[in-house]
Enzyme design. Structure first.
Site, mmCIF file in Angstrom:
data_model
loop_
_atom_site.group_PDB
_atom_site.id
_atom_site.type_symbol
_atom_site.label_atom_id
_atom_site.label_comp_id
_atom_site.label_asym_id
_atom_site.label_seq_id
_atom_site.Cartn_x
_atom_site.Cartn_y
_atom_site.Cartn_z
ATOM 1 N N ASP A 92 -45.334 -9.962 -22.623
ATOM 2 C CA ASP A 92 -44.858 -10.045 -21.240
ATOM 3 C C ASP A 92 -44.476 -8.641 -20.759
ATOM 4 O O ASP A 92 -43.888 -7.852 -21.496
ATOM 5 C CB ASP A 92 -43.643 -10.986 -21.160
ATOM 6 N N HIS A 111 -49.120 -20.941 -18.471
ATOM 7 C CA HIS A 111 -48.862 -20.065 -19.630
ATOM 8 C C HIS A 111 -47.651 -20.557 -20.396
ATOM 9 O O HIS A 111 -46.722 -21.114 -19.826
ATOM 10 C CB HIS A 111 -48.659 -18.617 -19.186
HETATM 11 P P1 5GP Z 1 -43.457 -17.576 -14.999
HETATM 12 O O1 5GP Z 1 -42.170 -17.374 -14.255
HETATM 13 O O2 5GP Z 1 -44.622 -17.772 -14.068
HETATM 14 O O3 5GP Z 1 -43.332 -18.650 -16.039
HETATM 15 O O4 5GP Z 1 -43.688 -16.249 -15.825
HETATM 16 C C1 5GP Z 1 -44.604 -15.273 -15.476
HETATM 17 C C2 5GP Z 1 -44.415 -14.143 -16.452
HETATM 18 O O5 5GP Z 1 -45.512 -13.268 -16.345
HETATM 19 C C3 5GP Z 1 -43.147 -13.314 -16.207
HETATM 20 O O6 5GP Z 1 -42.349 -13.345 -17.376
HETATM 21 C C4 5GP Z 1 -43.693 -11.929 -15.878
HETATM 22 O O7 5GP Z 1 -42.878 -10.891 -16.410
HETATM 23 C C5 5GP Z 1 -45.064 -11.946 -16.506
HETATM 24 N N1 5GP Z 1 -46.035 -11.126 -15.817
HETATM 25 C C6 5GP Z 1 -46.317 -11.113 -14.492
HETATM 26 N N2 5GP Z 1 -47.292 -10.244 -14.203
HETATM 27 C C7 5GP Z 1 -47.655 -9.687 -15.395
HETATM 28 C C8 5GP Z 1 -48.636 -8.702 -15.739
HETATM 29 O O8 5GP Z 1 -49.363 -8.166 -14.914
HETATM 30 N N3 5GP Z 1 -48.727 -8.392 -17.068
HETATM 31 C C9 5GP Z 1 -47.938 -8.968 -18.018
HETATM 32 N N4 5GP Z 1 -48.117 -8.577 -19.292
HETATM 33 N N5 5GP Z 1 -47.013 -9.887 -17.712
HETATM 34 C C10 5GP Z 1 -46.865 -10.248 -16.418
#
Ligand code: 5GP
Length: 117
Positions: A31, A101
């Site tokens: 992440d 995810h």
């Molecule tokens: P959600 O809130 O959708 O469950 O989590 C999305 C996750 O994706 C977050 O923890 C955020 O930090 C991560 N994330 C968002 N954009 C990117 C990216 O471009 N690269 C990586 N490695 N992580 C990302």
């Protein structure tokens, strides 16, 4: 067809990410904004926006997320200390990226399951 997100570009290696696992079905990468010493995202290569969109034909694909999570937990030495797997769906769970995810979090005491503030 479901809308692609930044995660599809990561799968295709069009944008950089620290990929730790990839096969035909699943990709896993660190992440970008880690919330624990180990914070890895494990995603199906197929775009599935949320858990609401899951179909029975994707069962084995999605089951592989757990297999990869267990493998990575061992690789990153958190399988015995413990870890948390999280899948957020939509607004109240604060889902940010609409490509399903699984978060693999560990490497410290993660505290109570939910912060109630
Ligand atoms: P959600 O809130 O959708 O469950 O989590 C999305 C996750 O994706 C977050 O923890 C955020 O930090 C991560 N994330 C968002 N954009 C990117 C990216 O471009 N690269 C990586 N490695 N992580 C990302």
């Amino acid at each position: 067809m479901a809308q692609e997100t930044i995660f599809s570009k990561i799968i295709r290696r069009e944008v950089p990410a620290k990929i730790v696992y990839q096969d035909d079905l699943v990709t896993a990468f660190h992440d970008i904004n880690p919330q624990a010493p180990v914070h890895i995202l494990i995603i199906p290569n197929e775009v599935i926006p949320t858990t609401n969109d899951v179909e029975s034909s994707q069962a084995s694909n999605l089951g592989t997320l757990f297999i990869v999570a267990a493998k990575l937990a061992k690789q990153f030495s958190i399988s015995e200390s413990g870890y948390r797997l999280i899948v957020n769906c939509n607004k109240d769970a604060r889902q940010e990226v609409f490509h399903l995810h699984m978060h693999l979090l560990g490497g410290k005491d993660l505290g109570p399951m939910l912060s109630l503030d």
